[in-house]
Design a protein around this motif. Structure first.
Motif, short mmCIF file in Angstrom:
data_model
loop_
_atom_site.label_atom_id
_atom_site.label_comp_id
_atom_site.label_asym_id
_atom_site.label_seq_id
_atom_site.Cartn_x
_atom_site.Cartn_y
_atom_site.Cartn_z
N ALA A 6 0.84 -1.20 0.00
CA ALA A 6 0.00 0.00 0.00
C ALA A 6 0.87 1.25 0.00
O ALA A 6 2.07 1.19 0.30
CB ALA A 6 -0.91 0.01 1.22
N ASP A 10 -3.47 5.23 -0.75
CA ASP A 10 -4.52 4.22 -0.56
C ASP A 10 -5.32 4.42 0.73
O ASP A 10 -6.36 3.77 0.91
CB ASP A 10 -3.89 2.82 -0.50
CG ASP A 10 -3.28 2.38 -1.80
OD1 ASP A 10 -3.93 2.53 -2.85
OD2 ASP A 10 -2.13 1.86 -1.76
N LEU A 14 -8.69 2.37 1.92
CA LEU A 14 -8.58 1.34 2.96
C LEU A 14 -9.58 1.59 4.07
O LEU A 14 -10.22 0.66 4.57
CB LEU A 14 -7.16 1.26 3.51
CG LEU A 14 -6.05 0.97 2.49
CD1 LEU A 14 -4.71 0.79 3.20
CD2 LEU A 14 -6.38 -0.21 1.61
N ARG A 15 -9.74 2.85 4.44
CA ARG A 15 -10.74 3.18 5.47
C ARG A 15 -12.16 2.87 4.98
O ARG A 15 -12.99 2.40 5.75
CB ARG A 15 -10.61 4.64 5.88
CG ARG A 15 -9.53 4.86 6.93
CD ARG A 15 -9.64 6.25 7.54
NE ARG A 15 -9.13 7.24 6.61
CZ ARG A 15 -7.84 7.58 6.52
NH1 ARG A 15 -6.95 7.01 7.29
NH2 ARG A 15 -7.45 8.50 5.65
N GLU A 18 -12.65 -0.76 5.40
CA GLU A 18 -12.80 -1.07 6.82
C GLU A 18 -14.21 -0.74 7.32
O GLU A 18 -14.83 -1.51 8.05
CB GLU A 18 -11.74 -0.33 7.62
CG GLU A 18 -11.60 -0.78 9.05
CD GLU A 18 -10.41 -0.16 9.76
OE1 GLU A 18 -10.31 -0.37 10.98
OE2 GLU A 18 -9.57 0.52 9.12
N LEU A 43 -2.40 3.53 10.10
CA LEU A 43 -2.02 3.02 8.78
C LEU A 43 -0.56 3.34 8.47
O LEU A 43 0.16 2.52 7.90
CB LEU A 43 -2.96 3.59 7.72
CG LEU A 43 -4.42 3.13 7.81
CD1 LEU A 43 -5.29 3.90 6.82
CD2 LEU A 43 -4.54 1.62 7.59
N VAL A 54 -2.22 -4.38 0.21
CA VAL A 54 -3.56 -4.11 -0.32
C VAL A 54 -3.85 -5.10 -1.45
O VAL A 54 -2.96 -5.42 -2.24
CB VAL A 54 -3.72 -2.64 -0.79
CG1 VAL A 54 -2.77 -2.30 -1.91
CG2 VAL A 54 -5.14 -2.33 -1.19
N PRO A 62 -8.75 -1.09 -4.80
CA PRO A 62 -8.56 -1.84 -3.56
C PRO A 62 -9.85 -2.54 -3.11
O PRO A 62 -10.93 -1.95 -3.17
CB PRO A 62 -8.14 -0.78 -2.55
CG PRO A 62 -7.51 0.30 -3.38
CD PRO A 62 -8.35 0.31 -4.64
N PHE A 65 -7.32 -5.21 2.66
CA PHE A 65 -5.97 -4.86 3.12
C PHE A 65 -5.63 -5.59 4.39
O PHE A 65 -6.51 -6.05 5.13
CB PHE A 65 -5.80 -3.35 3.28
CG PHE A 65 -6.47 -2.76 4.49
CD1 PHE A 65 -5.75 -2.50 5.66
CD2 PHE A 65 -7.82 -2.44 4.46
CE1 PHE A 65 -6.36 -1.95 6.77
CE2 PHE A 65 -8.44 -1.87 5.57
CZ PHE A 65 -7.72 -1.63 6.73
#
Length: 167
Positions: A6, A10, A14-15, A18, A43, A54, A62, A65
């Motif tokens: 990652a 990113d 990624l959030r 999540e 992160l 990722v 993405p 991750f």
């Protein structure tokens, strides 16, 4: 699917993954409350350790991750999420394998994590890869502190478990 390191670019994606995965966990009873996601600082810690991987779909977007850091000669998996639209397709296993391979290449002693003990895609998933649940008497102080912090943010201590995989 492509697994790649990652970058800071990113972080927002990624959030978003999540937060989407939060709802899967909520449906399984593993968590409740207001959805939350990893901070830039969390992160960045994974990134600084070279342990933020990722998974991307064929278009390069993405879809999951895995982030971790090194503590006590062990990889600690701090967060792993797969977008609900991509779950049960081997994405989590591929991400975890990539992270464990990096830890082995660095000659670490193994890996640790904390997770929900009841949701089938959590502790049972990790057990299938070789992680084992640690009894209270086996918990290193570092993992006990993580479990205590999780309880403070509202995760049910009765559902939480620390797990370890020795290489």
């Amino acid at each position: 699917m492509l697994i790649r390191p990652a970058t800071t670019a990113d972080f927002d994606a990624l959030r978003a993954i999540e937060l989407a995965a939060f709802e899967t966990l909520r449906a399984a009873g593993a968590i409740s409350g207001v959805p939350s996601a990893s901070s830039d600082q969390q992160l960045q810690r994974y990134l600084d350790h070279g342990l933020l991987e990722v998974a991307c779909d064929h278009g390069g977007d993405p879809i999951g991750f895995c982030g971790g850091y090194i503590a006590e000669r062990l990889l600690h998996i701090g967060e792993m999420d797969v977008h609900p639209n991509s779950q049960q397709q081997g994405v989590g296993r591929a991400l975890l394998t990539a992270s464990l391979d990096k830890a082995r290449a660095q000659r670490l002693d193994g890996a640790t994590l904390t997770t929900d003990r009841l949701a089938p895609f959590n502790a049972p998933f990790y057990a299938g890869i070789g992680f084992r649940a640690l009894a209270d008497g086996e918990l290193p102080a570092r993992l006990r502190e993580i479990l205590d912090e999780e309880a403070k943010i509202g995760l049910d201590p009765a559902r939480r478990v620390a797990m370890m995989l020795r290489f």
